[in-house]
Structures are given as structure tokens and as C-alpha cells.
Design an enzyme around this catalytic site. Structure first.
Site, PDB file in Angstrom:
ATOM      1  N   ALA A  62       0.877  -1.186   0.000  1.00 27.81           N
ATOM      2  CA  ALA A  62       0.000   0.000   0.000  1.00 27.81           C
ATOM      3  C   ALA A  62       0.908   1.228   0.000  1.00 27.81           C
ATOM      4  O   ALA A  62       1.883   1.290   0.762  1.00 27.81           O
ATOM      5  CB  ALA A  62      -0.900  -0.008   1.217  1.00 27.81           C
ATOM      6  N   VAL A  88       4.926  -1.127   2.910  1.00 28.89           N
ATOM      7  CA  VAL A  88       4.646   0.255   2.510  1.00 28.89           C
ATOM      8  C   VAL A  88       5.408   0.592   1.236  1.00 28.89           C
ATOM      9  O   VAL A  88       6.618   0.367   1.145  1.00 28.89           O
ATOM     10  CB  VAL A  88       5.052   1.227   3.638  1.00 28.89           C
ATOM     11  N   LYS A  89       4.659   1.143   0.279  1.00 31.41           N
ATOM     12  CA  LYS A  89       5.279   1.540  -0.986  1.00 31.41           C
ATOM     13  C   LYS A  89       5.665   3.006  -0.922  1.00 31.41           C
ATOM     14  O   LYS A  89       4.838   3.859  -0.565  1.00 31.41           O
ATOM     15  CB  LYS A  89       4.246   1.354  -2.089  1.00 31.41           C
ATOM     16  N   ILE A  90       6.917   3.271  -1.294  1.00 34.39           N
ATOM     17  CA  ILE A  90       7.427   4.640  -1.300  1.00 34.39           C
ATOM     18  C   ILE A  90       8.166   4.856  -2.614  1.00 34.39           C
ATOM     19  O   ILE A  90       8.939   3.986  -3.042  1.00 34.39           O
ATOM     20  CB  ILE A  90       8.372   4.868  -0.084  1.00 34.39           C
TER      21      ILE A  90
END
Ligand code: E4P
Length: 225
Positions: A62, A88-90
Site C-alpha cells: 500500500a 509500505v510503498k514509497i
């Protein structure tokens, strides 16, 4: 790891999870919007939590929705707490090449035990640095690489070599599929994972000659009754 789904449609996800071929799932704000998810972060949370349950025990990515470093760090910690299988997507950098993101990736991975998927990358060198920073997943948007006239297969091969040579933990996600052929091509090139548009899975399964063969079996079975 092999195949992740690139989707946030509940019924679609159930269909492929039930086939036993899904080993994880990726989303991004564009996919969520296209699939009708609204209501800000509360809406995103509700959908991601539902998806994480369906895909459990496999990982779900996400993405953060801010470019402000302090807010990004806080949001990443919040997102990681939504379910145990969420990462977590960054993005590799900000929209104007701002360089704050890798420090956040490094902090999340090393100080907070949060798994990060670094995304929006177009080259082996970007992915290598994200892997050095400690990312669990490095996403190379290979379809976009091809769209720009570069060869995504070369980038994936170079990247896999670097990751193996330097014994980095990062798993390569080849993303942004444009053709069913990309899935086996990119896995053969060295990607640990390809995140796939669901309709390409149907294309991989269904073959015209298989259809004809199945028809023959059924017709002959009926004749033998
Ligand atoms: C997945 O992690 C990526 O965000 C996605 O595959 C990007 O796909 P696109 O290039 O078709 O937008």
C-alpha cells in the site's frame, strides 16, 4: 515468490487467490482510484485491510500519499499497522527529484522493522541504491521502461546480478506489465516477482488448442454413453 497481482478489485482478487497462484499483491493510488476507492485515507484503509485478509499470509503493498517527509514517515508507520502482511510503498524520489525518500526507507526498515517496497523506478541503478538503503522490495516499472525505448530485460538482468553479488536482501518486482509475455520474460531475466494485470493470467491459461482438445474429450465422452 513469482506472481503478485496488480489489482484492488475484491472479486478479481478472490478469483485468482482461489486458484492458488497468487503470492502477493501490489496497489498504487492510481489502481485504487480506477477501481472506485474514494474517501481519502479512510477509504484506502478499508479496502487495503479487506485485501490483506484475502491475500494473507502473502504480502500486500500500500502506497503513501504524501511527499512531505515527516508526514510520509508517520503515514508509513500507520499503514504498516493496518495488517501484519502489509508493506509500505514509497517512490524512489519526489516529483521534482527530491532526495528525502531513501532516508525514510532506511529508517523504516532498520529502526521500525517495517518492510518497504520502493517504486516508480526505471533503471537498475535506482533499484540498486534502494536495495542498498535496505528496501525489502525494489519495483522496476518495466513496461514503462520499454515504453521509453529502453530494454527492461537488460535492466532486470543487471539488477539481479548486483543484488546477488552484494548479497542484498531486496526482491526485484518487475511491474507495469503490458503483455502476457512479460511475465515469463521478466522472471527469466532474473526478477524474483512479476506483478501482473489479472487479465494476463487468463491469457496465460487459455490456449485455443487446449480448448479444441477439451471439446474433443467431452464430445467423445458423450458418444461413449
Ligand atoms: C505496481 O507495483 C505498479 O505500481 C504498477 O504495476 C504500475 O503499472 P502502470 O505502469 O501500468 O501504471
Amino acid at each position: 515468490m513469482a506472481i503478485f497481482l496488480d489489482s484492488s478489485k475484491i472479486e478479481e482478487i478472490k478469483k485468482y487467490v482461489n486458484m492458488g497462484i497468487v503470492r502477493g499483491l501490489t496497489t498504487n493510488p492510481t489502481i485504487l482510484l480506477k477501481e472506485g476507492v474514494t474517501g481519502g485515507m479512510a477509504g484506502v484503509k478499508a479496502r487495503i485491510v479487506e485485501i490483506a485478509k484475502l491475500v494473507d499470509p502473502y504480502p500486500v503493498s500500500a502506497e503513501v500519499t504524501t511527499n512531505d517527509p515527516a508526514a510520509m514517515l508517520a503515514q508509513a508507520k500507520d499503514i504498516a499497522g493496518w495488517a501484519k502482511n502489509i508493506n509500505v510503498k514509497i517512490t524512489i524520489h519526489g516529483p521534482n527529484g527530491e532526495l528525502d525518500n531513501l532516508s525514510i526507507v532506511h529508517e523504516l526498515e532498520t529502526k521500525h522493522n517495517i518492510r518497504v517496497n520502493v517504486t516508480a523506478m526505471m533503471s537498475a541503478q535506482q533499484c540498486f541504491l534502494a536495495a542498498m538503503a535496505g528496501a525489502t522490495y525494489v519495483s522496476i516499472l518495466s513496461g514503462r521502461v520499454n515504453n521509453m525505448g529502453y530494454d527492461s530485460i537488460n535492466e532486470i538482468k543487471k539488477l539481479r546480478l548486483l543484488i546477488d553479488q552484494h548479497k542484498l536482501k531486496a526482491q526485484i518486482i518487475a511491474a507495469s506489465t503490458r503483455e502476457a509475455l512479460n511475465i515469463t520474460q521478466w522472471l527469466e531475466a532474473g526478477a524474483h516477482i512479476v506483478t501482473v494485470i489479472p487479465s494476463f493470467i487468463d491469457t496465460m491459461i487459455v490456449h485455443p488448442y487446449s480448448k479444441e482438445t477439451v471439446k474433443m474429450f467431452l464430445e467423445d465422452a458423450a458418444k461413449a454413453k
